[in-house]
Design an enzyme around this catalytic site. Sequence first.
Site, PDB file in Angstrom:
ATOM      1  N   LYS A  74      -3.393  -6.750  -1.351  1.00  0.00           N
ATOM      2  CA  LYS A  74      -2.811  -6.634  -0.003  1.00  0.00           C
ATOM      3  C   LYS A  74      -3.546  -5.574   0.831  1.00  0.00           C
ATOM      4  O   LYS A  74      -3.934  -5.838   1.962  1.00  0.00           O
ATOM      5  CB  LYS A  74      -1.337  -6.237  -0.131  1.00  0.00           C
ATOM      6  CG  LYS A  74      -0.736  -5.636   1.124  1.00  0.00           C
ATOM      7  CD  LYS A  74       0.621  -5.029   0.851  1.00  0.00           C
ATOM      8  CE  LYS A  74       1.100  -4.127   1.928  1.00  0.00           C
ATOM      9  NZ  LYS A  74       0.743  -2.716   1.830  1.00  0.00           N
ATOM     10  N   ASN A  75      -3.729  -4.387   0.256  1.00  0.00           N
ATOM     11  CA  ASN A  75      -4.266  -3.309   1.086  1.00  0.00           C
ATOM     12  C   ASN A  75      -5.755  -3.486   1.393  1.00  0.00           C
ATOM     13  O   ASN A  75      -6.265  -2.876   2.328  1.00  0.00           O
ATOM     14  CB  ASN A  75      -3.974  -1.944   0.454  1.00  0.00           C
ATOM     15  CG  ASN A  75      -2.493  -1.584   0.615  1.00  0.00           C
ATOM     16  OD1 ASN A  75      -1.790  -2.182   1.429  1.00  0.00           O
ATOM     17  ND2 ASN A  75      -2.022  -0.622  -0.175  1.00  0.00           N
ATOM     18  N   ARG A  85       2.105  -1.016   9.440  1.00  0.00           N
ATOM     19  CA  ARG A  85       1.266   0.155   9.465  1.00  0.00           C
ATOM     20  C   ARG A  85      -0.227  -0.193   9.594  1.00  0.00           C
ATOM     21  O   ARG A  85      -0.972   0.455  10.317  1.00  0.00           O
ATOM     22  CB  ARG A  85       1.532   0.896   8.144  1.00  0.00           C
ATOM     23  CG  ARG A  85       0.672   2.067   7.870  1.00  0.00           C
ATOM     24  CD  ARG A  85       1.302   3.343   8.338  1.00  0.00           C
ATOM     25  NE  ARG A  85       0.468   4.459   7.995  1.00  0.00           N
ATOM     26  CZ  ARG A  85       0.415   5.566   8.705  1.00  0.00           C
ATOM     27  NH1 ARG A  85       1.148   5.705   9.780  1.00  0.00           N
ATOM     28  NH2 ARG A  85      -0.364   6.555   8.336  1.00  0.00           N
ATOM     29  N   CYS A 112       6.582   0.598   6.085  1.00  0.00           N
ATOM     30  CA  CYS A 112       7.614   1.166   5.223  1.00  0.00           C
ATOM     31  C   CYS A 112       7.959   2.575   5.666  1.00  0.00           C
ATOM     32  O   CYS A 112       7.084   3.346   6.073  1.00  0.00           O
ATOM     33  CB  CYS A 112       7.112   1.226   3.776  1.00  0.00           C
ATOM     34  SG  CYS A 112       7.014  -0.365   2.982  1.00  0.00           S
ATOM     35  N   ARG A 121       4.263   9.648   8.907  1.00  0.00           N
ATOM     36  CA  ARG A 121       2.999   8.963   8.618  1.00  0.00           C
ATOM     37  C   ARG A 121       2.033   9.143   9.790  1.00  0.00           C
ATOM     38  O   ARG A 121       1.751   8.202  10.543  1.00  0.00           O
ATOM     39  CB  ARG A 121       3.250   7.481   8.318  1.00  0.00           C
ATOM     40  CG  ARG A 121       4.164   7.281   7.113  1.00  0.00           C
ATOM     41  CD  ARG A 121       4.348   5.838   6.735  1.00  0.00           C
ATOM     42  NE  ARG A 121       3.200   5.301   6.031  1.00  0.00           N
ATOM     43  CZ  ARG A 121       3.183   4.091   5.462  1.00  0.00           C
ATOM     44  NH1 ARG A 121       4.222   3.313   5.533  1.00  0.00           N
ATOM     45  NH2 ARG A 121       2.105   3.673   4.836  1.00  0.00           N
ATOM     46  N   ASP A 133      -3.459  11.442  12.654  1.00  0.00           N
ATOM     47  CA  ASP A 133      -4.328  12.415  13.319  1.00  0.00           C
ATOM     48  C   ASP A 133      -5.769  12.390  12.780  1.00  0.00           C
ATOM     49  O   ASP A 133      -6.725  12.584  13.532  1.00  0.00           O
ATOM     50  CB  ASP A 133      -3.732  13.830  13.178  1.00  0.00           C
ATOM     51  CG  ASP A 133      -3.446  14.191  11.726  1.00  0.00           C
ATOM     52  OD1 ASP A 133      -2.769  13.400  11.040  1.00  0.00           O
ATOM     53  OD2 ASP A 133      -3.920  15.232  11.259  1.00  0.00           O
ATOM     54  N   ASP A 159       1.689   4.177  -5.115  1.00  0.00           N
ATOM     55  CA  ASP A 159       2.266   2.835  -4.961  1.00  0.00           C
ATOM     56  C   ASP A 159       2.777   2.257  -6.281  1.00  0.00           C
ATOM     57  O   ASP A 159       3.347   1.165  -6.309  1.00  0.00           O
ATOM     58  CB  ASP A 159       1.242   1.874  -4.329  1.00  0.00           C
ATOM     59  CG  ASP A 159       0.935   2.243  -2.884  1.00  0.00           C
ATOM     60  OD1 ASP A 159       1.703   3.027  -2.306  1.00  0.00           O
ATOM     61  OD2 ASP A 159      -0.080   1.763  -2.355  1.00  0.00           O
ATOM     62  N   ILE A 193       2.033  12.283  -2.180  1.00  0.00           N
ATOM     63  CA  ILE A 193       1.512  11.569  -1.002  1.00  0.00           C
ATOM     64  C   ILE A 193       2.614  11.324   0.048  1.00  0.00           C
ATOM     65  O   ILE A 193       2.457  11.677   1.206  1.00  0.00           O
ATOM     66  CB  ILE A 193       0.874  10.207  -1.393  1.00  0.00           C
ATOM     67  CG1 ILE A 193      -0.034  10.345  -2.631  1.00  0.00           C
ATOM     68  CG2 ILE A 193       0.143   9.585  -0.200  1.00  0.00           C
ATOM     69  CD1 ILE A 193      -1.362  10.982  -2.431  1.00  0.00           C
ATOM     70  N   ARG A 252       6.477  -8.666   1.854  1.00  0.00           N
ATOM     71  CA  ARG A 252       5.332  -8.147   2.617  1.00  0.00           C
ATOM     72  C   ARG A 252       4.109  -7.994   1.722  1.00  0.00           C
ATOM     73  O   ARG A 252       2.979  -8.109   2.178  1.00  0.00           O
ATOM     74  CB  ARG A 252       5.672  -6.760   3.208  1.00  0.00           C
ATOM     75  CG  ARG A 252       6.565  -6.815   4.428  1.00  0.00           C
ATOM     76  CD  ARG A 252       6.624  -5.443   5.092  1.00  0.00           C
ATOM     77  NE  ARG A 252       5.328  -4.812   4.964  1.00  0.00           N
ATOM     78  CZ  ARG A 252       5.132  -3.544   4.591  1.00  0.00           C
ATOM     79  NH1 ARG A 252       6.134  -2.770   4.349  1.00  0.00           N
ATOM     80  NH2 ARG A 252       3.912  -3.064   4.499  1.00  0.00           N
TER      81      ARG A 252
HETATM   82  N1  EPU Z   1      -2.155  11.576   6.481  1.00  0.00           N
HETATM   83  C1  EPU Z   1      -2.195  12.491   7.498  1.00  0.00           C
HETATM   84  N2  EPU Z   1      -2.931  12.181   8.598  1.00  0.00           N
HETATM   85  C2  EPU Z   1      -3.603  11.013   8.727  1.00  0.00           C
HETATM   86  C3  EPU Z   1      -3.553  10.092   7.671  1.00  0.00           C
HETATM   87  C4  EPU Z   1      -2.810  10.394   6.562  1.00  0.00           C
HETATM   88  O1  EPU Z   1      -1.598  13.541   7.422  1.00  0.00           O
HETATM   89  O2  EPU Z   1      -4.261  10.807   9.762  1.00  0.00           O
HETATM   90  C5  EPU Z   1      -1.358  11.874   5.276  1.00  0.00           C
HETATM   91  C6  EPU Z   1      -0.163  10.938   5.159  1.00  0.00           C
HETATM   92  O3  EPU Z   1       0.953  11.411   5.889  1.00  0.00           O
HETATM   93  C7  EPU Z   1       0.083  10.913   3.681  1.00  0.00           C
HETATM   94  C8  EPU Z   1      -1.324  11.029   3.102  1.00  0.00           C
HETATM   95  O4  EPU Z   1      -2.126  11.596   4.142  1.00  0.00           O
HETATM   96  O5  EPU Z   1       0.826  12.018   3.280  1.00  0.00           O
HETATM   97  C9  EPU Z   1      -1.909   9.724   2.600  1.00  0.00           C
HETATM   98  O6  EPU Z   1      -2.081   8.833   3.633  1.00  0.00           O
HETATM   99  P1  EPU Z   1      -3.194   7.703   3.588  1.00  0.00           P
HETATM  100  O7  EPU Z   1      -3.836   7.724   4.934  1.00  0.00           O
HETATM  101  O8  EPU Z   1      -4.047   7.845   2.386  1.00  0.00           O
HETATM  102  O9  EPU Z   1      -2.294   6.414   3.462  1.00  0.00           O
HETATM  103  P2  EPU Z   1      -2.299   5.131   4.333  1.00  0.00           P
HETATM  104  O10 EPU Z   1      -3.684   4.713   4.641  1.00  0.00           O
HETATM  105  O11 EPU Z   1      -1.365   5.268   5.480  1.00  0.00           O
HETATM  106  C10 EPU Z   1      -2.471   3.528   2.300  1.00  0.00           C
HETATM  107  C11 EPU Z   1      -1.704   2.348   1.803  1.00  0.00           C
HETATM  108  C12 EPU Z   1      -0.365   2.797   1.254  1.00  0.00           C
HETATM  109  C13 EPU Z   1      -0.623   3.806   0.135  1.00  0.00           C
HETATM  110  C14 EPU Z   1      -1.486   4.971   0.646  1.00  0.00           C
HETATM  111  C15 EPU Z   1      -1.877   5.951  -0.442  1.00  0.00           C
HETATM  112  C16 EPU Z   1      -2.481   0.599   3.256  1.00  0.00           C
HETATM  113  C17 EPU Z   1      -2.194  -0.350   4.364  1.00  0.00           C
HETATM  114  N3  EPU Z   1      -1.503   1.424   2.913  1.00  0.00           N
HETATM  115  O12 EPU Z   1      -1.664   4.089   3.326  1.00  0.00           O
HETATM  116  O13 EPU Z   1       0.223   1.637   0.704  1.00  0.00           O
HETATM  117  O14 EPU Z   1       0.600   4.319  -0.326  1.00  0.00           O
HETATM  118  O15 EPU Z   1      -2.692   4.446   1.231  1.00  0.00           O
HETATM  119  O16 EPU Z   1      -2.582   5.319  -1.446  1.00  0.00           O
HETATM  120  O17 EPU Z   1      -3.561   0.572   2.673  1.00  0.00           O
HETATM  121  C18 EPU Z   1       1.940   0.275  -0.060  1.00  0.00           C
HETATM  122  O18 EPU Z   1       1.074  -0.586  -0.282  1.00  0.00           O
HETATM  123  O19 EPU Z   1       3.122   0.196  -0.485  1.00  0.00           O
HETATM  124  C19 EPU Z   1       1.576   1.460   0.728  1.00  0.00           C
HETATM  125  C20 EPU Z   1       2.457   2.248   1.299  1.00  0.00           C
END
Ligand code: EPU
Length: 419
Positions: free
Chosen positions: A22-23, A93, A117, A122, A125, A306, A328, A398
């Site tokens: 998915k991701n 997201r 979710c 989230r 920045d 995850d 995370i 999803r």
């Molecule tokens: N963060 C920041 N600023 C940013 C981006 C992230 O502070 O600009 C923080 C977040 O708040 C969080 C941490 O960094 O505490 C990790 O965020 P990350 O950007 O790595 O996560 P994401 O890209 O929003 C993806 C997956 C998530 C998965 C996380 C961690 C996708 C679409 N989503 O989210 O997947 O938990 O990486 O591996 O790829 C899921 O599939 O259930 C899911 C939530």
Amino acid sequence: MEKLVIKGGTPLKGSVTVSGAKNAAVAILPAALLIDGVCTIDNLPNISDVKLYVKIIESLGAKIEWKNEHEIVLDTRHIECTDETLDLTRKFRASYYLLGSLLGRSKVAKVGSPGGCNLGSRPIDLHIKGFEALGATVDVSNGNITATRDKLVGNSIYLDFASVGATINIMLASVLAEGTTTIDNAAKEPHIVDVANFLNTMGADIRGAGTDIIKIHGVEKLTGNKSYSVVPDQIETGTFMLAAVATKGDITIKNCISKHLESVTAKLLEIGANVESSGDEIRVWCDKRTSKANIKTLPYPGFPTDLQPQMGVVLAISDGTSIINESIWESRFQYTNELNKMGAKITAQGKSAVFEGVETLYGAPVYSTDLRAGAALLIAGCAAQGTTEIYNIEHIDRGYEKIEEKFRQLGSNIQRVEE
Ligand code: EPU
């Protein structure tokens, strides 16, 4: 509205095939908007997030032809950013990837503030800082994020945190930028490598994906005319591994990459389960009560957040007291309230939870609070004595393809019924 009804207590046994990730899929679909041509994407998971993404890119001008439920041909020669997609982009997201890809392709990119979710705050920045370092201007107002640019020029970008989304988004924005972009402290998750492989197949020049320094040499054009198959889902694989252990079953998981699950395998061996990998298969089996363990979620190659809720089910019924530290997502322990309704003894506070292992879980009505919480409840329902009803299963749909069919194939007594 639908719910899942599970009569639990039967060990899950047999084999199951994992779908595409998915991701990775929700990043590759927007990445395709960078191509000035046609491409084929195969092994797309048949899940609601992918269907929504296809709908969004269609409204942006892409021509889509479905070859079968997992394969599409995309013609992305005529793409235009339009406000018509804003409401759709708010629904999940991963729509933030449209910022990187549309900005790479044209002078303006706009999305509704991304939903998804509820896992706590989230922010994006780091994505925005990355776009600005490449020369874009980003405005966040009225519930929308708008990025504009004259041209994008490669730069060195250090991420304060190895963010999956920021790494991919900066990669997307810099593929067609002038010069070289370096992302330092990049995330290393398997789907980052997959997105880089997809873009390279279509004509990009990205090196180092999967390490913490990624270099993107801007190219003039991505011509496409190629096919790409999405990587197998690491998290779905782990979900079945943990389902085998929680139900004291024996599952062979097919079409997966065992290397992506090393942190999970190590923990399962530590608590007394059995794991064997060969080729693209992993067999997991367990015939005794597992023992306690401590877990800390970390970016790849650490234990994935995850899979934390699914692991939580295993620890809830393991012998002894276990502790999980979630590093995370601050709200990832919402599922523990639901497991406690099933007889678990979990105390969660902030980013840690203490699991006092109980012998058995008992079926109860429970609510899926997010995608992975839903997967955890599904495993708990299969492991529990009696009947579990899971509500809010749209979260599960999803991210998991034909989930009840796959569980049924493993011997679970599970039905999807109208509420
Ligand atoms: N963060 C920041 N600023 C940013 C981006 C992230 O502070 O600009 C923080 C977040 O708040 C969080 C941490 O960094 O505490 C990790 O965020 P990350 O950007 O790595 O996560 P994401 O890209 O929003 C993806 C997956 C998530 C998965 C996380 C961690 C996708 C679409 N989503 O989210 O997947 O938990 O990486 O591996 O790829 C899921 O599939 O259930 C899911 C939530």
